[in-house]
Each structure stands twice: as structure tokens, then as C-alpha cells.
Design an enzyme around this catalytic site. Sequence first.
Site: not given
Ligand SMILES: NC(=O)c1ccc[n+]([C@@H]2O[C@H](COP(=O)([O-])OP(=O)(O)OC[C@H]3O[C@@H](n4cnc5c(N)ncnc54)[C@H](OP(=O)(O)O)[C@@H]3O)[C@@H](O)[C@H]2O)c1
Length: 266
Positions: A146, A159
Site C-alpha cells: 500500500s 495496518y
Molecule cells: N482499498 C484500498 O484503498 C487499498 C489501498 C492499498 C492497499 N490495499 C490492499 O489491497 C488488498 C486487497 O484489498 P481490497 O482493497 O480489495 O479490499 P476488500 O475488497 O476488502 O478485499 C479484501 C479481500 O481479502 C480477503 N480477506 C480478508 N480477511 C481475510 C481472512 N481472514 N482470510 C482470508 N481472506 C481474507 C477478503 O475476503 P473474505 O472477506 O471473503 O475473506 C477479500 O477478498 C489488501 O491487501 C489491502 O490491504 C487496499
Amino acid sequence: MANLDSWRGKWALVSGASSGIGEAFAEELAAGGAHLVLTARRRQRLTKLRRKLRSAHGVEIEVLAADLAESGAPQEIFAFTEKRGITVDLLVNNAGVGSYGEFRSSNVECELGIVQVNCSAVVHLTRLYLPGMVERRLGDILIVSSTAAYQAVPYMATYAASKAFDLLFAEALAREVERYGIRVCALCPGPTASEFQKAAGVPDEIVVNVEPADHVARVGLRALAAGEHSVISGFTNWVGVEVQRIAPRRLVTSAAEILFRPRQRG
Ligand SMILES: NC(=O)c1ccc[n+]([C@@H]2O[C@H](COP(=O)([O-])OP(=O)(O)OC[C@H]3O[C@@H](n4cnc5c(N)ncnc54)[C@H](OP(=O)(O)O)[C@@H]3O)[C@@H](O)[C@H]2O)c1
């Protein structure tokens, strides 16, 4: 679709494929002809995505529900692919969670879960799949970090620290294993349209300059295919990170504190 053909006919494992950036990775990779192992906790979401991508792109897709907050989950995932004779040539460590608010009153299970899912599970999955890749002299690993990795973030302390871990882990590994023909890259998105902010409890007013998840996923896959060790998605995010590099760290953290400070605080 330049470069995304790198994984045509190969197997890619995407963690956190049930929504957001992970779902976008699955769509991009399937469109590029990769077979997929999709994992997350919400099985129904994964099976729905499997149906959609199978009929759209005719690729093979396996689905496994696993909770990466459980320390045994990476081994379960590895055993699942081993049992099916699936050779994973691309590991996408995407699953991640966050939390927002003052650390002193945070839920300790939630904070420890962030470290488990964002750091320990990434290390464990990578350690399980990397030796086979090195042996075959073939394999790629993408680790979703991130822009939060580049500075401390008050009110998202655990985080941001977990994402700094991901970035440094990926960059170190990338250098270690490039001699074996293995590519490793950290993808650093800024705010991205997904379920992340809501799940983490981040207030809407803090979330600005949001990028679409499919764009972010493409940036990551292209950088990995190009042999980059890390990539920041979005020009504005890149400028923000570069400007911070020359500012005193304490000043940067103070600015982040003001930006992320809960509104109701005195
Ligand atoms: N969105 C942003 O602004 C942003 C910015 C920078 C980096 N990121 C990073 O991008 C990545 C993806 O996040 P996203 O933005 O796509 O958010 P998201 O829509 O909330 O997706 C998160 C994914 O991780 C899975 N997950 C969460 N907890 C889990 C667990 N205990 N076991 C297995 N799977 C789990 C969720 O699936 P289930 O709930 O079905 O388990 C979901 O598929 C993350 O690493 C996040 O830190 C996001």
C-alpha cells in the site's frame, strides 16, 4: 492487455479473491488465459466468480474457502493445490485487512488479525510456494502492499506497519531470487474502490483520489511482468510518496495524524 499474457495456460493463486482488487486480479488473469485457484473466506462469492470467469474465458478454476487469520490456513491452501497436482506459477498475496481508530482502544484480536493476515500469512504462503518455483526456475509472486507502507499512519498504525513489512519483504525477496529467474513485486495502491475502507471503518471523508480496482490490478500485474520490484499505482500517489521522501519523517507523520484524525476528537 499487454504483458498479461505472461501467465496464459499457467496456474495463478489469488488470495482475497472474493472482492475488490483480488476479484479484479482474477478477472484480468482469466482474461489473459490463466487458470486460477481462488481463495478467501466467503465461498459463495468465490463460486459465483468461478461461474462467471469460466463461462467468459474457458479457464480452469478451483475455489477454496480459508481464513488466513488462522495460522494453519496457508498450509491448508498449499496441501489443496498439491493434492490436485496444481503447479502454482503465480502467487498473488492480495488478502488484507485494516482497522481505523485510536490504537489504545482498539480490539486486540482485530489488531493481531491484521498482522496474521497481512504479514504472517504472506510469509507462510510465499515460503511454501517459492522453493518449487526456484526448482523449476519459473514463478512470480505479487505482494499487495500500500502507499500506507511509505510512512507511519496514526489511527491506522498496525495496518500501515503491516504494509511496510509487505513492501520490504517483497523488495528483499525480489533481489534474492531474481538470479533463479523468479520475479517478485510489491504493488502499492493508494485509496482503491473496494470493500476495504468500509470493513476497516475508515470514514468516507478520508478516502479521496480513489482508483478503480481493475486499474490497480493491471498496474500490479504489468509491473510484475516487467520485472519491477515495487510499483505505486497512480501518478498522484507516486508524487505523494516521492514528496514525502525528502521531508523530515516526524513532519510527515504529523501531517498523516492531521489527515487521519477522527473528526469527533477534541
Ligand atoms: N482499498 C484500498 O484503498 C487499498 C489501498 C492499498 C492497499 N490495499 C490492499 O489491497 C488488498 C486487497 O484489498 P481490497 O482493497 O480489495 O479490499 P476488500 O475488497 O476488502 O478485499 C479484501 C479481500 O481479502 C480477503 N480477506 C480478508 N480477511 C481475510 C481472512 N481472514 N482470510 C482470508 N481472506 C481474507 C477478503 O475476503 P473474505 O472477506 O471473503 O475473506 C477479500 O477478498 C489488501 O491487501 C489491502 O490491504 C487496499
